[in-house]
Motif scaffolding. Structure first.
Motif, PDB file in Angstrom:
ATOM      1  N   ARG A   1       0.818  -1.220   0.000  1.00  0.00           N
ATOM      2  CA  ARG A   1       0.000   0.000   0.000  1.00  0.00           C
ATOM      3  C   ARG A   1       0.851   1.270   0.000  1.00  0.00           C
TER       4      ARG A   1
ATOM      5  N   GLU B   1      -3.810   0.779   9.400  1.00  0.00           N
ATOM      6  CA  GLU B   1      -4.933   0.084   8.752  1.00  0.00           C
ATOM      7  C   GLU B   1      -4.981  -1.386   9.169  1.00  0.00           C
TER       8      GLU B   1
ATOM      9  N   SER C   1      -7.741  -4.291   7.965  1.00  0.00           N
ATOM     10  CA  SER C   1      -8.381  -3.953   6.689  1.00  0.00           C
ATOM     11  C   SER C   1      -7.858  -4.784   5.527  1.00  0.00           C
TER      12      SER C   1
ATOM     13  N   ASP D   1     -10.962  -2.899   0.464  1.00  0.00           N
ATOM     14  CA  ASP D   1     -10.663  -1.573  -0.073  1.00  0.00           C
ATOM     15  C   ASP D   1      -9.166  -1.340  -0.286  1.00  0.00           C
TER      16      ASP D   1
ATOM     17  N   TYR E   1      -6.998   3.638  -2.702  1.00  0.00           N
ATOM     18  CA  TYR E   1      -8.130   3.920  -1.811  1.00  0.00           C
ATOM     19  C   TYR E   1      -7.727   3.866  -0.335  1.00  0.00           C
ATOM     20  N   ARG E   2      -7.062   2.807   0.068  1.00  0.00           N
ATOM     21  CA  ARG E   2      -6.704   2.652   1.484  1.00  0.00           C
ATOM     22  C   ARG E   2      -5.197   2.422   1.576  1.00  0.00           C
TER      23      ARG E   2
ATOM     24  N   ARG F   1      -6.777   9.689  -2.095  1.00  0.00           N
ATOM     25  CA  ARG F   1      -8.080   9.055  -2.304  1.00  0.00           C
ATOM     26  C   ARG F   1      -8.970   9.892  -3.218  1.00  0.00           C
TER      27      ARG F   1
END
Length: 420
Positions: A159, A260, A263, A267, A272-273, A388
């Protein structure tokens, strides 16, 4: 944090709030510990008074009477020492329990378990109907060399990403656009610390319940913030403001960091995340008045809506249910912006009112014109969060040939009408 007197008088309400918000706190234990705390404080104060009285008598006493008073004073000191040791342990448990007590929401807050139970308030704008197969934001950004996710992951892990060329410029453009919009409305722009002491996270209610989401820099015993709200609300920590200087409106610009946790698999596509992003956050500190708090809550919400309208993006506003609220929020609305690749609206803004929940933790008060001290109310709302928001910008404004139309409001910042 709530007033302990309010908790004592509303035990059933606090228990119901904890159930509805999904907060694990033993309210009965808190009441019991509070009772013992008050007993110990009273006992210590009573013994201190007796000791002080004995000390005065010792000065004029003689012989056996003086010796008796001295021995009694020694005994009192020992009793005080033992009671204070117990009080210290009781206070530790008391503080831990108090920090877990949730703030009761407004009566009109929908009761629900998660974001699927949030209630739509309104929709603005229509999702685009493309006469072609639209691309998702990653395809568009890679087409125009606006992002490099592969190397971001190589350098920083999952991410992570690099924003490149127009990706970096568009990111900076939306941040500056939001900051300029708030400046016109009297918000003080601030670049805030992102590495903070534990006090700031406890004070704003992110600790202890949200500690697992926060990056800890162990060597310095400091933490990376997940929002500028932490630094902005803590700005006046321990201060007494004047009624005349309220409300205070701040617009904080910061990088934000979130672990996060929990999660995975949700998403996680594209931008997005992610673990690191940038944000302009609105924070208001105002008088201890529900009507004023409510009015300012909708002012913050309107500010965010106007920014989205300037970006020509379709969105909806939802009233957040109890199970999707934070521990301290009494009123909350989310704004969700249409994202074609998701075929749905995605959360881009959260607007929250806390009443004096944060201010009590932050020791943040103001003096009324009549001299009375009161805890402030605090509110916050996202102005913009990137990358985002880039998902919505790129996907909604794409053309069949892969170009991206830049909204008129952003064109002065980008210096052109199209990307590509």
């Amino acid at each position: 944090m709530l007033d302990i007197s309010f908790i004592r008088e509303n035990v059933d309400l606090i228990k119901e709030t904890a159930r509805n918000k999904g907060v694990d706190v033993d309210v009965d234990r808190l009441v019991l510990v509070d009772g013992r705390r008050r007993e110990l404080i009273q006992s210590v104060e009573r013994l201190q008074q007796e000791r002080n009285a004995n000390s005065k008598l010792v000065k004029s006493a003689k012989g056996e009477e003086k010796d008796r008073l001295i021995e009694r004073t020694k005994g009192i000191n020992q009793q005080i020492k033992e009671l204070e040791a117990e009080l210290e342990k009781v206070m530790t448990e008391y503080q831990e329990l108090m920090l877990r007590v949730p703030n009761p929401p407004t009566p009109d807050t929908p009761v629900g378990e998660d974001d699927s139970d949030n209630v739509e308030v309104k929709r603005v704008g229509e999702p685009p109907q493309f006469p072609f197969t639209p691309r998702n934001h990653v395809e568009l950004m890679e087409m125009h060399r606006m992002v490099d996710i592969e190397r971001g992951v190589k350098v920083a892990g999952s991410r992570s990403y690099y924003l490149i060329n127009d990706g970096a410029l568009l990111h900076r453009a939306v941040i500056q656009f939001a900051l300029d919009q708030l400046g016109k409305k009297g918000f003080t722009p601030m670049v805030v610390p992102v590495l903070v002491n534990e006090m700031a996270l406890v004070g704003t209610g992110y600790f202890p319940l949200g500690a697992e989401q926060t990056y800890h820099v162990e060597k310095e015993d400091k933490y990376l913030v997940g929002t500028a709200e932490v630094s902005l609300a803590s700005y006046h920590y321990g201060e007494i403001l004047t009624e005349g200087e309220l409300p205070k409106r701040y617009a904080g610009v910061s990088d934000c960091f979130r672990r996060e946790v929990g999660s995975a698999g949700r998403d996680v596509f594209g931008l997005y995340r992610v673990h690191q992003f940038s944000k302009v956050e609105q924070v208001i500190i105002c008088r201890n008045d529900e009507e004023e708090s409510k009015r300012l809550h909708y002012e913050l919400l309107q500010n965010a809506e106007e920014i989205l309208q300037g970006l020509e993006l379709p969105y909806r506003v939802v009233q957040v249910c109890t199970g999707d609220m934070g521990q301290g929020q009494i009123r909350k609305h989310d704004i969700e912006t249409w994202m074609p690749s998701r075929g749905n609206y995605g959360e881009t803004h959260s607007c929250s009112t806390f009443h004096d929940f944060q201010a009590r933790r932050l020791k943040l008060r103001y003096r009324e014109d009549n001299g009375e001290l009161k805890y402030c109310h605090t509110l916050n709302n996202t102005a913009i969060a990137s990358p985002r928001i880039l998902i919505a910008l790129l996907e909604n404004h794409q053309t069949e040939d892969g170009r991206i139309r830049i909204p008129e409001a952003l064109q002065p910042y980008m210096g052109k009408e199209f990307i590509g």
